[in-house]
Design a protein around this motif. Sequence first.
Motif, PDB file in Angstrom:
ATOM      1  N   LYS A  87     -24.207   0.866 -21.818  1.00  0.00           N
ATOM      2  CA  LYS A  87     -22.784   0.869 -21.492  1.00  0.00           C
ATOM      3  C   LYS A  87     -21.928   0.988 -22.745  1.00  0.00           C
ATOM      4  O   LYS A  87     -20.954   1.754 -22.797  1.00  0.00           O
ATOM      5  CB  LYS A  87     -22.429  -0.414 -20.724  1.00  0.00           C
ATOM      6  N   LYS A  88     -22.290   0.242 -23.789  1.00  0.00           N
ATOM      7  CA  LYS A  88     -21.509   0.265 -25.025  1.00  0.00           C
ATOM      8  C   LYS A  88     -21.592   1.631 -25.713  1.00  0.00           C
ATOM      9  O   LYS A  88     -20.573   2.180 -26.154  1.00  0.00           O
ATOM     10  CB  LYS A  88     -22.016  -0.835 -25.959  1.00  0.00           C
ATOM     11  N   MET A  98     -18.637   4.544 -26.481  1.00  0.00           N
ATOM     12  CA  MET A  98     -18.358   5.018 -27.836  1.00  0.00           C
ATOM     13  C   MET A  98     -18.438   6.538 -27.947  1.00  0.00           C
ATOM     14  O   MET A  98     -18.090   7.096 -28.990  1.00  0.00           O
ATOM     15  CB  MET A  98     -19.350   4.385 -28.820  1.00  0.00           C
ATOM     16  N   GLY A  99     -18.934   7.210 -26.904  1.00  0.00           N
ATOM     17  CA  GLY A  99     -19.007   8.660 -26.921  1.00  0.00           C
ATOM     18  C   GLY A  99     -20.395   9.236 -27.113  1.00  0.00           C
ATOM     19  O   GLY A  99     -20.554  10.455 -27.205  1.00  0.00           O
ATOM     20  N   PHE A 100     -21.410   8.383 -27.149  1.00  0.00           N
ATOM     21  CA  PHE A 100     -22.777   8.876 -27.250  1.00  0.00           C
ATOM     22  C   PHE A 100     -23.188   9.588 -25.963  1.00  0.00           C
ATOM     23  O   PHE A 100     -22.677   9.292 -24.873  1.00  0.00           O
ATOM     24  CB  PHE A 100     -23.755   7.718 -27.471  1.00  0.00           C
ATOM     25  N   THR A 101     -24.153  10.493 -26.083  1.00  0.00           N
ATOM     26  CA  THR A 101     -24.885  10.993 -24.925  1.00  0.00           C
ATOM     27  C   THR A 101     -26.079  10.073 -24.740  1.00  0.00           C
ATOM     28  O   THR A 101     -26.959  10.000 -25.599  1.00  0.00           O
ATOM     29  CB  THR A 101     -25.366  12.436 -25.145  1.00  0.00           C
ATOM     30  N   VAL A 102     -26.115   9.329 -23.648  1.00  0.00           N
ATOM     31  CA  VAL A 102     -27.122   8.287 -23.442  1.00  0.00           C
ATOM     32  C   VAL A 102     -28.119   8.728 -22.378  1.00  0.00           C
ATOM     33  O   VAL A 102     -27.731   9.114 -21.266  1.00  0.00           O
ATOM     34  CB  VAL A 102     -26.468   6.957 -23.021  1.00  0.00           C
ATOM     35  N   LEU A 159     -24.856   1.128 -13.872  1.00  0.00           N
ATOM     36  CA  LEU A 159     -24.652   2.136 -14.908  1.00  0.00           C
ATOM     37  C   LEU A 159     -24.040   3.403 -14.313  1.00  0.00           C
ATOM     38  O   LEU A 159     -23.166   4.029 -14.920  1.00  0.00           O
ATOM     39  CB  LEU A 159     -25.976   2.454 -15.598  1.00  0.00           C
ATOM     40  N   ARG A 160     -24.510   3.794 -13.128  1.00  0.00           N
ATOM     41  CA  ARG A 160     -23.927   4.969 -12.476  1.00  0.00           C
ATOM     42  C   ARG A 160     -22.434   4.779 -12.207  1.00  0.00           C
ATOM     43  O   ARG A 160     -21.629   5.699 -12.360  1.00  0.00           O
ATOM     44  CB  ARG A 160     -24.629   5.230 -11.140  1.00  0.00           C
ATOM     45  N   SER A 196     -19.874   7.182 -17.980  1.00  0.00           N
ATOM     46  CA  SER A 196     -19.416   8.569 -17.850  1.00  0.00           C
ATOM     47  C   SER A 196     -20.553   9.464 -17.372  1.00  0.00           C
ATOM     48  O   SER A 196     -21.713   9.047 -17.281  1.00  0.00           O
ATOM     49  CB  SER A 196     -18.907   9.066 -19.207  1.00  0.00           C
ATOM     50  N   ALA A 197     -20.204  10.721 -17.130  1.00  0.00           N
ATOM     51  CA  ALA A 197     -21.205  11.696 -16.689  1.00  0.00           C
ATOM     52  C   ALA A 197     -22.183  12.056 -17.799  1.00  0.00           C
ATOM     53  O   ALA A 197     -23.222  12.667 -17.528  1.00  0.00           O
ATOM     54  CB  ALA A 197     -20.502  12.953 -16.180  1.00  0.00           C
ATOM     55  N   ARG A 198     -21.852  11.674 -19.046  1.00  0.00           N
ATOM     56  CA  ARG A 198     -22.796  11.953 -20.139  1.00  0.00           C
ATOM     57  C   ARG A 198     -24.078  11.154 -19.992  1.00  0.00           C
ATOM     58  O   ARG A 198     -25.144  11.584 -20.436  1.00  0.00           O
ATOM     59  CB  ARG A 198     -22.146  11.608 -21.491  1.00  0.00           C
TER      60      ARG A 198
END
Length: 401
Positions: free
Chosen positions: A100-101, A105-109, A124-125, A129-131
């Motif tokens: 989540k964190k 922050m903008g990572f692709t997880v 989490l869903r 984000s969609a990333r």
Amino acid sequence: MERWPWPSGGAWLLVAARALLQLLRADLRLGRPLLAALALLAALDWLCQRLLPPPAALAVLAAAGWIALSRLARPPRLPVATRAVLITGCDSGFGKETAKKLDSMGFTVLATVLELNSPGALELRACCSARLKLLQMDLTKPADISRVLEFTKAHTTNTGLWGLVNNAGYNEVVADVELSPVAMFRTCMEVNFFGVLELTKGLLPLLRHSRGRIVTVGSPAGDMPYPCLAAYGTSKAAVVLLMDTFSCELVPWGVKVSVVQPGCFKTGSVTNVDEWEQRKELLLANLPQDLLQVYGKDYIEHLHRQFLHSLSMALPDLSPVVDAIIDALLAAEPRRRYFPGRGLGLMYFIHYYLPESLRRRFLQAFFINHRLPRALQPGHPGPTSAQGPNPSPGSSPVVAR
């Protein structure tokens, strides 16, 4: 009565200005370390005013304040940009909160879960984000690992894979080694060591290409002989040694390897008292009768109560562990070891520097304090009644990864 307040005040103004600048840049945190440093500086100020002439006192206090704030400052961090990170064990606990964190922050997880419809996966869903991509994986199944490897290679073609967070871990039994089925040791090794080994090896080509990071969540139980955690602790000791080996071998490739050794936090496995109760009953049901006679049911029940009591003192705030993982991923020079959690410094000091008898007593007082087995209690038969090797206890099913 102070003789020369201005030099002292000038040093404090310098320290305050730098501290304020670091706070505004988010390079410094308000917290106990900063308060402790300020208290030590105040004590040093008092001492300098009585022992040194004004110029020397000013220089000493200003230098001490500058050094203290430099040590407390966060190390330089790399930009997030389009970095992609794979995290295992995101059903709950550290994995879920880290996913989540990093997403915020903008990572692709790429987050692996044991079940795609588990409460953690659904959370989490809903909130990310969609990333963020959810992947089902059981670390004991090579087919699952292969599928995750192929997905990761296909979906990081443009960004590359910056980091791997080996968070998934498993413990099935809390009991003396003699009472613990060998199958439970194998299960812990399959999840905590062999699964991590296979996944990490499979992702090394991507990590070497990006000169990225490997972060693995270990445990102090892999460094110290925690009572009744031999199966879990030996698997964690093995994976930490593996990571130390990777750390040396991957230096030429620019890949940095870190191990996070957290204290006791309230993760999903810690708070699920019913599941620990079921595992205890399963252990009792499969225990050979000769061992049950020697140790006694009361002995195992006592261990279980002590274990649950230690879990009740777990820390609810998981952010220290999440912050350590993020620092290991983004710090320009990450640490080889992180020790988030209360009291770990004291525990490691006792473990490394005090006599063995004191180390053992401390761990028993802190974690599980054994009682005498039934056969050693007054009025019971001695422990020599059982002859020959013990039959192999039955294995129990794996509940979670």
